[in-house]
Design a protein around this motif. Structure first.
Motif, short mmCIF file in Angstrom:
data_model
loop_
_atom_site.label_atom_id
_atom_site.label_comp_id
_atom_site.label_asym_id
_atom_site.label_seq_id
_atom_site.Cartn_x
_atom_site.Cartn_y
_atom_site.Cartn_z
N ALA A 288 18.76 28.82 51.50
CA ALA A 288 18.20 27.64 50.95
C ALA A 288 18.11 26.93 49.81
CB ALA A 288 17.14 29.21 50.44
N THR A 289 19.39 28.08 49.77
CA THR A 289 19.93 27.17 48.19
C THR A 289 21.58 26.24 48.77
OG1 THR A 289 21.65 28.60 47.98
CG2 THR A 289 19.48 29.18 46.52
N GLN A 290 21.76 26.15 49.78
CA GLN A 290 22.26 25.24 50.72
C GLN A 290 22.54 23.69 49.34
OE1 GLN A 290 24.27 25.90 54.12
NE2 GLN A 290 25.66 24.17 54.00
N THR A 291 22.94 23.55 49.25
CA THR A 291 23.00 21.55 48.74
C THR A 291 23.86 21.19 50.36
OG1 THR A 291 25.27 21.49 47.31
CG2 THR A 291 22.84 22.17 46.00
N ALA A 292 23.74 19.07 49.98
CA ALA A 292 24.14 18.58 51.27
C ALA A 292 25.35 18.47 50.99
CB ALA A 292 23.29 17.30 51.39
N THR A 293 25.96 18.41 49.81
CA THR A 293 27.16 18.36 49.38
C THR A 293 28.14 19.52 48.91
OG1 THR A 293 26.92 17.70 46.87
CG2 THR A 293 26.28 15.65 48.12
N GLU A 294 27.88 20.60 49.15
CA GLU A 294 28.94 21.14 48.61
C GLU A 294 29.29 21.67 50.17
OE1 GLU A 294 25.63 23.61 48.53
OE2 GLU A 294 27.24 25.60 48.62
N PRO A 295 30.72 21.91 49.72
CA PRO A 295 31.42 21.98 50.75
C PRO A 295 31.23 23.54 51.77
CG PRO A 295 32.13 23.66 49.56
CD PRO A 295 31.35 22.21 48.66
N VAL A 296 31.30 23.47 53.22
CA VAL A 296 30.96 24.82 54.50
C VAL A 296 32.12 25.60 54.92
CG1 VAL A 296 30.09 24.69 56.91
CG2 VAL A 296 29.98 22.87 54.99
N ARG A 297 31.63 26.96 54.37
CA ARG A 297 32.20 28.36 54.79
C ARG A 297 33.32 27.88 53.57
NH1 ARG A 297 30.32 32.06 58.62
NH2 ARG A 297 32.58 32.20 59.68
N ALA A 298 33.51 28.21 52.77
CA ALA A 298 34.69 28.28 51.87
C ALA A 298 34.27 29.46 50.69
CB ALA A 298 34.31 26.87 50.51
N GLY A 299 33.94 30.49 51.15
CA GLY A 299 33.65 31.65 50.57
C GLY A 299 32.57 31.78 49.62
N ARG A 300 31.27 31.07 50.09
CA ARG A 300 29.83 31.02 49.42
C ARG A 300 29.53 32.95 49.12
NH1 ARG A 300 24.38 28.99 47.79
NH2 ARG A 300 24.56 27.62 47.41
N ALA A 301 29.00 32.79 48.19
CA ALA A 301 27.63 34.01 47.50
C ALA A 301 26.60 33.37 48.13
CB ALA A 301 27.75 35.01 46.94
N GLN B 66 37.45 36.76 56.41
CA GLN B 66 37.00 36.86 55.77
C GLN B 66 35.73 35.94 54.85
OE1 GLN B 66 38.93 35.11 56.12
NE2 GLN B 66 39.66 33.16 54.17
N LEU B 67 35.30 35.10 55.70
CA LEU B 67 33.91 34.28 55.16
C LEU B 67 32.73 34.58 56.24
CD1 LEU B 67 36.01 30.75 56.09
CD2 LEU B 67 35.04 31.70 53.58
N PHE B 68 33.10 35.71 56.55
CA PHE B 68 31.71 36.61 57.51
C PHE B 68 30.34 36.55 56.83
CE2 PHE B 68 30.13 39.53 60.58
CZ PHE B 68 30.31 39.86 61.71
N GLU B 69 30.59 36.47 55.54
CA GLU B 69 29.35 36.54 54.72
C GLU B 69 28.95 35.00 54.24
OE1 GLU B 69 27.50 39.34 53.68
OE2 GLU B 69 28.56 40.73 55.17
#
Lengths: 525, 391
Positions: A422-435, A329-332
Motif C-alpha cells: 500500500a505504501t509503494q509510490t509510483a517513482t520508487e525502484p522495483v525489487r530493490a530490497g524494500r521492506a 534475496q528479494l523474496f520478501e
C-alpha cells in the motif's frame, strides 16, 4: 440470401485445425455475393479466459471473411447443464440451433457445413448466393469429395481463397478427387452434413436439429430424415456445386475413437424417426431466451477493447526498458511495476462477458484506480466489487461498489487479489530490497484472509444461476512470499515472473493437506 | 421467392397421369390407337404408367452398373411422359457422370422446373400433402431401404408417404401397418394410417385412428385437420368445424396461409379473407391466395378490390378471369382438365352466382359435394355454404 452455420471451439480438434478452418472460412466467404449473406460461427464452450476460435485465427482470415462472420459465443456456464450427459465438449445440435434462431431473417436459405469444407461452384462465374437464389424451395445436398492432407496442407494459401478454389478445379481432374459416395435414402450421400441447404422457414417449422443428440455423430442424418419427410424429396445440387473436405485423419479428433467411438443411437435418430418435428423442443430449441454474446472480427474486437482500456489507464513508457529481479534475496520484496503489470491483468479479463462482476481485493490504491479505468475502457458494464474490509482504497470511482465482503461474495463472477504494498509510490525502484511497512502488513493480512475465505467458500457462495467455478486472478504472486499462498488454493499454471500474474480455478484437493488448507482458509487461521 | 403454390388434393390426381403429361397423352392417344391395330404390346406400352415401369427398370440398371441400359430406359420413360421429372433428373446425373456436362446441365434445370410447376398441397394439411413431386425415385429408393434395413420405422413410413401422395393409398396403408407392427400405437404412425384410410374413403376407421392420436397429442394440428376432413366427408359438419376451429386456434399467426385455408374450410370467411391478405403480402405471385381472398371477400360481402388481369393460362388463372368477368361459366368448365380443377371451378361458379342467383349457387355447390374429393378446401367450404343456405 443464405446463412452458413458452423460450430466449433478454441481447441485442437483434429489435424492442423487452424489451417483447415482458415481455408474454409475464407473459401465460404469467397462464394458469397449477397449483402445479407453471413457466416454464423457458434463458438461453443471455449473456456472463458480464451478468445473464440475465429478470434484466435483472425489474422489468417480475409477481410471478406471477417466482414461476413458473426460469432455467437456459448459460454461454459451455458453448457454446464448438459455436461453430465455427454462426453463431448462441443455439441452440434445445440450450436446449430443457437445460430439458426439468431440467423438473418432476410435470408431464405440456411446452409449447414463444417469448418473444413470448400464449396466450389462448377461455373466459376457463379457465386453460391446466385446459385441458391435461383433454386426452387427444397432440401438440397451435395456429395463430399476428399482432399488428401498433403494437398491442402502443402499447397493452399490460407489467404488466397480464389487461388485455392482454382487449384481444386485443377486437382479434381488431375488427381481423380471427384468420387460420389451414394448412400441409402434419406441420407442420399455419405458425409451429408458437409452440405445441407434448407429453407430457413422449414428449419423453424421442424424445430431445428434434435437437441437430444448430445453424444456426437448422425445429427446430419437425423436432419436429412426429418427434412426428407417434410419435403418429400432430397434434392441434389451436384450440377452446381462440388464440395471438398480437407481430410484430417492423420490425428484422430476427440470424437473419433475408432470402433470404440460413442455415438448417438442410429436407430432412434435415423431409422426410427417417425416425424419431421420435435415437438418436445418446439418452444426451446436454439435457446431463444438465453442471451448469447455476439462478436465480430471487423469491429469492436477484443484487441480494440484491450488497447482502449489500457490507454485509459497507463501512459506510454518513457524509457526503453525497466528492470526487476527474481533473485532469491528479494523474496520478501512485494514492489512491482504497475504500468507493466496492468496489461497482463487486463489480458486475463478481456475475453469474459462484458456484464461480468469482478471482486477486487487489493492493497494498492493506484492499482484499483488504474484497473477501474481500464475496466471501463474495455467496455465492461459489470461492477467492480470492493469489500469494505479493504481499507485505503478509493470508493468513489465509477462502477465501484463497496459493501461487506460476505455480501459481495455471491455477486462476484470473478476475483482479483492483489498482493502489493500500500505504501509503494509510483517513482520508487522495483525489487530493490524494500521492506514492508506496518501499514503494508496490516493491509496484506486482510487481502490474504479474504483470499483464503473466497477460495475455500467459492462453491457454496457461487451465484445461484451459475454452474461453473469462478476464476481467481492473483496479482504479484510469482516468486514472492504469496506464491505458495495463492497456489495452495488456486490451480494456476507456472507463468513467467515478468507477467506478475497467475490465474486459475479454486483447487479441489481431497488430500489431507487440501482439507487442512480449506479448514484454515474458511476460518482464517 | 417461393414458387407459385397451387392447392392440390392427392385424391384428385389421376394416378395414371403425370404432371404435364396431359398434352403428351392427347398427342399419343391417336398414335396409340394406330399402334394397337398392329402391335398390342407396343400400344399398351404407350401409357404413362409404363413410363414409371421404364423408370424403375432404369433405376435397377443404374444400381447394377449398366449406365447405357439405364439411359435407354429413362429415354423410354421420357418418350412416354416428357414431364416425368424423376426420369429427367436420373438421366441428367448419368449424362453428367459420363462427362456430357453440357447436355446434363439443361436436364437438371428442366427437372427442377418441372417439379416447381407441380401444384403443392394445402398448407393446413399434414406435411406430406404439401409437397411437390412424382416421388417415383422415393418409392424405389425406400423400397430398397426397407428390404435391407429391417424392422425399422422410417423406411416403411417414408415409402408409405411417397405412395400416398402418388395416390396409391392401399399400398401406403400396407407400409404404415408394417411400421405399426414395429411400434404399435405410435401416434405419428397412427396419424398416417388415418390419412391413408381417409384417402381410401374408409372415414370411420380414419376417425378412430385420428381419435387415438388426438387422445395422446391433443394439440396435433395436422391430425385435427385430417379428422376434420374425414368428419366432413361423412357429413358431420359440426365435428369437422370444431376440429378446424381448434386447429385455427393452435396455428401460430405467422402461418397465415395455413390459417387462411383452414378458416376457409370451416366457412369462416372473415378470418379467411384477413389471412389470405397476409399470405398474399408474403407471396404476391401465388394466384391461389389471390383467388381465395377474392372468394372469401365475396362471401363476406367485403368491397371488391380491382382484380389484376390473370397472367398466362396456368391454372387457376381461368378462375381469376371468372371473378374478373372476363370468362364465362362455359369457358372455365372447358378449361377444367382434371377432377380437381372441375371441383374448384364448380365451387367458384357458386361463389360468383350467390348474390344474383342463390339457386344456381346451391346447384354448383351440391355438385361439388357430390363429386369432389373431401380433402379439398372447396368441398368443405361448399358444405358449409350449403348449410348456410339451409339445404
Amino acid at each position: 440470401m443464405f446463412s452458413v452455420i458452423l460450430y466449433g471451439r478454441n481447441d485442437s480438434h483434429g489435424y492442423n485445425l487452424h489451417k483447415r478452418a482458415a481455408i474454409s472460412f475464407n473459401a465460404l466467404a469467397e462464394v458469397m455475393s449477397d449483402p445479407d449473406d453471413e457466416i454464423l460461427f457458434v463458438d461453443y464452450n471455449t473456456p472463458d479466459d480464451h478468445p473464440t476460435f475465429p478470434e484466435a485465427i483472425h489474422d489468417t482470415l480475409t477481410d471478406k471473411a471477417k466482414k461476413v462472420m458473426r460469432i455467437l459465443r456459448v459460454r461454459p456456464d451455458q453448457h454446464a447443464h448438459l455436461r453430465p450427459k455427454t462426453h463431448l465438449v462441443a455439441l452440434e445440435a445445440q450450436s446449430r440451433n443457437v445460430a439458426l434462431r439468431r440467423s438473418n431473417p432476410r435470408n431464405r436459405w440456411i446452409l449447414y457445413t463444417n469448418t473444413d469444407m470448400l464449396l466450389v461452384p462448377r461455373n466459376a462465374e457463379e457465386s453460391l448466393s446466385s446459385i441458391l437464389g435461383g433454386l426452387a424451395d427444397g432440401f438440397y445436398q451435395v456429395p463430399r469429395f476428399e482432399i488428401p492432407e498433403m494437398l491442402w496442407e502443402a499447397a493452399f494459401d490460407r489467404r488466397d481463397p480464389a487461388g485455392n478454389l482454382a487449384k481444386l478445379r485443377e486437382w479434381a481432374v488431375r488427381f481423380h478427387l471427384n468420387q460420389v459416395v451414394h448412400n441409402y435414402m434419406p441420407m442420399k450421400y455419405d458425409a451429408l452434413g458437409d452440405f445441407q441447404a434448407a429453407l430457413r422457414e422449414d428449419m423453424f417449422a421442424i424445430h431445428g436439429f434434435n437437441e437430444d443428440m448430445i453424444l456426437g455423430w448422425h445429427c446430419d442424418s437425423n436432419l436429412a430424415a426429418r427434412l426428407a419427410l417434410y419435403r418429400g424429396r432430397v434434392d441434389t445440387l451436384i450440377d452446381k456445386v462440388f464440395g471438398y473436405h480437407c481430410d484430417h485423419t492423420r490425428v484422430a479428433a476427440a470424437n473419433n475413437k475408432g470402433r470404440a467411438t460413442r455415438m448417438n443411437d442410429q436407430d432412434r435418430f435415423i431409422w426410427n424417426v417417425a416425424s419431421p418435428y420435435v415437438p418436445a423442443q418446439a418452444e426451446t430449441w436454439g435457446w431463444p431466451d438465453v442471451e448469447i454474446e455476439e462478436l465480430r472480427l471487423d469491429r469492436d474486437t477484443a484487441y480494440q477493447r484491450f488497447t482502449a482500456g489500457l490507454d485509459k489507464a497507463i501512459k506510454p513508457a518513457t524509457a526503453p526498458f525497466t528492470g526487476t529481479s527474481l533473485e532469491w534475496q528479494l523474496f520478501e520484496d512485494l514492489t512491482y511495476d504497475l504500468p507493466h503489470t496492468l496489461p497482463f491483468v487486463c489480458d486475463q479479463m478481456v475475453t469474459f462477458p462484458r456484464s461480468t462482476a469482478v471482486m477486487m481485493v487489493a492493497a494498492r490504491a493506484d492499482f484499483v484506480t488504474g484497473f477501474a479505468a481500464a475496466w471501463k475502457g474495455m467496455g465492461f458494464t459489470g461492477p467492480i466489487l470492493i469489500p469494505e474490509e479493504c481499507e485505503g482504497l478509493p470508493g468513489d470511482l465509477a462502477g465501484v461498489e463497496r459493501a461487506p465482503f460476505a455480501g459481495q461474495l455471491p455477486k462476484a463472477d470473478m476475483f482479483i487479489f492483489e498482493f502489493g504494498l500500500a505504501t509503494q509510490t509510483a517513482t520508487e525502484p522495483v525489487r530493490a530490497g524494500r521492506a514492508m511497512a506496518p501499514l503494508d502488513k496490516k493491509r496484506l493480512r486482510v487481502v490474504e484472509k479474504l483470499f483464503k475465505r473466497a477460495a475455500t467458500a467459492e462453491a457454496e457462495t457461487r451465484p445461484p444461476a451459475r454452474r461453473v467455478q469462478r476464476r481467481f486472478i492473483g496479482v504479484n504472486v510469482i516468486y514472492n512470499k504469496f506464491w505458495t499462498t495463492f497456489t495452495d488454493y488456486v490451480g494456476a499454471n507456472i507463468n513467467p515472473f515478468c507477467s506478475q500474474v497467475l490465474a486459475g480455478l479454486p483447487r479441489e484437493d481431497e488430500s489431507l493437506k487440501g482439507k487442512v488448507l480449506r479448514f484454515r482458509g474458511r476460518h482464517a487461521l | 421467392m417461393r414458387e407459385q403454390s397451387a392447392v392440390r388434393d392427392e385424391r384428385c390426381e389421376d394416378p395414371t397421369k403425370l404432371a404435364n403429361g396431359d398434352i403428351l397423352q392427347a398427342v399419343i392417344a391417336p398414335l396409340a390407337r394406330l399402334w394397337r391395330r398392329s402391335t398390342t404390346s407396343a400400344a399398351v406400352d404407350l401409357k404413362p404408367e409404363s413410363a414409371e415401369r421404364h423408370y424403375r427398370d432404369g433405376v435397377l440398371k443404374v444400381r447394377g452398373g449398366d449406365v447405357d441400359g439405364a439411359l435407354a430406359e429413362f429415354d423410354k420413360a421420357l418418350d412416354r411422359a416428357p414431364g416425368f421429372a424423376d426420369a429427367v433428373l436420373a438421366r441428367a446425373e448419368l449424362l453428367d457422370g459420363q462427362g456430357r456436362c453440357e447436355a446434363a446441365r439443361g436436364e437438371y434445370e428442366r427437372a427442377r422446373q418441372l417439379w416447381s410447376e407441380m401444384p403443392a398441397g394445402a398448407p393446413d394439411r399434414r406435411y406430406l400433402f404439401r409437397r411437390r413431386g412424382h416421388f417415383a425415385f422415393e418409392i424405389e429408393a425406400y423400397e430398397l431401404v426397407r428390404a435391407n434395413v429391417r424392422n425399422k420405422i422410417l423406411p416403411q413410413l417414408a415409402h408409405g408417404n411417397a405412395l400416398l401422395v402418388r395416390g396409391r393409398a392401399a399400398e401406403a396403408l400396407d407400409s404404415y401397418e408394417r411400421a405399426l407392427r414395429i411400434r404399435p400405437n405410435l401416434p405419428e404412425l397412427l396419424a398416417l394410417k388415418g390419412e391413408a384410410l381417409s384417402a381410401l374413403g374408409r372415414y370411420e376407421e380414419a376417425i378412430q385412428a385420428f381419435d387415438s392420436v388426438l387422445a395422446a397429442c391433443p394439440a396435433d394440428v395436422e391430425t385435427l385437420n385430417g379428422r376434420g376432413i374425414a368428419c366432413m366427408a361423412l357429413g358431420k359438419l359440426a365435428e369437422a368445424n370444431d376440429d378446424w376451429r381448434r386447429q385455427l386456434d393452435l396455428l401460430p399467426q405467422a402461418q397465415s396461409s395455413a390459417r387462411a385455408c383452414v378458416a376457409m374450410r370451416q366457412g369462416n370467411n372473415e378470418a379467411a379473407f384477413h389471412s389470405f391478405g397476409l399470405s398474399l403480402a408474403k407471396e404476391p405471385a401465388n394466384a391461389y391466395w389471390l383467388l381465395y381472398r377474392l372468394t372469401a371477400g365475396r362471401l363476406t360481402g367485403a368491397p371488391r378490390d380491382p382484380i389484376a388481369a390473370p397472367v398466362g393460362a396456368q391454372w387457376p388463372a381461368p378462375l381469376l378471369a371468372l371473378h374478373a368477368g372476363q370468362a364465362t361459366e362455359e369457358d372455365v368448365l372447358a378449361r377444367s382438365d382434371t377432377p380437381c380443377q372441375r371441383t374448384e371451378t364448380l365451387f367458384q361458379l357458386g361463389v360468383v352466382a350467390l348474390a344474383g342467383n342463390p339457386a344456381a349457387a346451391r346447384r354448383h355447390w351440391e355438385e361439388v359435394v357430390e363429386r369432389g374429393a373431401p380433402a379439398l378446401i372447396e368441398y368443405a367450404a361448399a358444405r358449409n355454404q350449403l348449410a348456410r343456405l339451409g339445404s
